[in-house]
Design an enzyme around this catalytic site. Structure first.
Site, mmCIF file in Angstrom:
data_model
loop_
_atom_site.group_PDB
_atom_site.id
_atom_site.type_symbol
_atom_site.label_atom_id
_atom_site.label_comp_id
_atom_site.label_asym_id
_atom_site.label_seq_id
_atom_site.Cartn_x
_atom_site.Cartn_y
_atom_site.Cartn_z
ATOM 1 C CE LYS A 61 -4.587 1.726 -0.563
ATOM 2 N NZ LYS A 61 -3.996 0.393 -0.436
ATOM 3 C CB SER B 6 -0.947 0.008 1.201
ATOM 4 O OG SER B 6 -2.004 -0.902 0.997
ATOM 5 C CB SER C 275 -4.369 0.959 3.819
ATOM 6 O OG SER C 275 -3.414 0.818 2.800
#
Length: 405
Positions: free
Chosen positions: A108, A105, A163
């Site tokens: 991101k 993640s 997340s």
């Protein structure tokens, strides 16, 4: 996983949210950026040749530091790490920073660099089931519900704090779809000089061929911190996320899964931490990008996949590297630079061009918190809180902590 399976899983989880909210507990996940990896994984060796973007030393395997640098912390086990000064772009130390690895993640951050400036924070969107198309099985979720209308600012809180892949996919749908968003993210990476990165999914979910590097992830964080919205969200420790039918419309609290920011689970808040992003997947292990400020300097530390599988090890290694970096900054000869490629100008290839002027650290050059207490920053710009369901994670209940103000 078929769509109806994903919906059934989501409804089960959201029902658990309602029950947990009524019971006064917070839902947390072992896979939300801090799950232990398997202790039986084989020893991995870096490639014999890696990119030397940013400096020759950055392409060499093994730990690299410059003249005058203090001794590195003992016991560092990450496959890859890098410590750099966000203001000057100087790389102070690194180990295998161009090793192409699954990012989880932390990718991101690139999604936010690409999409955050394009959609007004006050815009709203009514979610439909097709917004979740392509979301991977077992994805982390903040609890976005079809049929409900959300502020864009709510969705970004879900991305940064929990997340939430569901929030990512809704924002990607608003941005023209997953395929278009992936293409834009790849273009943004190339514009920043992040040549180690290959984007397959916008949320960092494990996908064949999806890789990044500690060097590239640091570029994404540095670029993001120039944007006041990115800086605000990544520094938010606690927020509220809108409730739905399962919570009778009541908003409820979400906590950031970045333990160095919140200080939860015995990790302890790092003084002066700005925050950025953590991640975990089966293939990536634990990944983490942190930014912290001390004495007018903003440092960036990226850690990828510690091989010591002690609980919360990724945070312990990041803490030690931040301490080392502040000791080295201004005293050690840099071994490379984050400015190998000039930052793109304000055009279509650079959606972050509206960032505030000043140092590379953007708004944090003057405003980052430097106190040593627990971070309790909360932004409630129409937002409210829920839960995440992490990749391969185990859902468990955690009693709500009392927090010092």
């Amino acid at each position: 996983m078929q769509l109806h399976d994903r919906v059934r899983t989501s409804r089960t989880v959201r029902g658990t949210v309602a029950a947990a909210t009524a019971a006064g507990v917070v839902l947390t996940l072992t896979a939300a950026g801090h799950a232990p990896s398997s202790s039986t994984s084989p020893v991995r060796q870096p490639p014999a040749q890696m990119s030397a973007v940013g400096g020759d030393a950055l392409g060499r395997p093994g730990p690299q530091t410059g003249a005058g640098a203090p001794a590195l912390p003992r016991g560092l086990s990450a496959l890859s790490w890098i410590v750099s000064d966000a203001d000057t772009g100087q790389v102070l130390g690194a180990e295998n920073p161009h090793w192409q690895l699954p990012p989880a993640s932390t990718l991101k951050t690139l999604f936010a660099d690409t999409v955050l400036p394009k959609i007004p924070q006050t815009a709203t969107h009514k979610v439909v089931e097709s917004d979740f198309d392509g979301m991977g099985e077992g994805s982390s979720e903040v609890g976005v519900m079809p049929g409900q209308t959300y502020l864009v600012s709510d969705l970004w809180l879900g991305v940064f704090l929990r997340s939430g892949n569901d929030a990512v996919h809704v924002l990607a749908a608003m941005n023209g779809g997953v395929a278009a968003t992936v293409q834009q993210m790849q273009a943004r990476a190339q514009a920043l000089g992040a040549n180690d990165t290959h984007v397959v999914s916008p949320d960092g979910y494990d996908m064949p061929g999806q890789v990044s590097s500690a060097y590239d992830l640091t570029l994404f964080a540095r670029d993001g911190l120039k944007n006041p919205d990115f800086a605000k969200y990544c520094n938010t420790a606690i927020a509220k996320f809108p409730g739905g039918p399962s919570t009778k419309g009541k908003p409820f609290e979400i906590d950031n899964t970045n333990r160095l920011l919140t200080g939860f689970d015995g990790v302890g808040h790092y003084p002066g931490l700005i925050g950025v992003k953590n991640g975990y997947t089966t293939n990536a292990g634990n990944t983490l990008i942190e930014a912290a400020q001390r004495n007018g300097h903003t440092l960036l530390v990226t850690v990828m996949n510690p091989q010591n599988h002690a609980y919360e090890e990724v945070y312990h290694e990041a803490r030690e590297l931040l301490d080392w970096g502040f000791s080295a900054d201004g005293h050690a000869t840099p071994i490379g630079t984050l400015d190998a490629v000039k930052s793109p100008s304000g055009d279509a290839a650079n959606p972050s061009a509206h960032a505030s002027a000043g140092t590379a650290a953007g708004p944090w050059s003057a405003t980052a918190s430097s106190n040593g207490g627990s971070s309790t920053t909360t932004y409630l710009a129409g937002a409210a809180g829920a839960l995440a369901l992490g990749t391969g994670g185990v859902l468990f209940l955690r009693r709500r902590r009392r927090r010092s103000r």
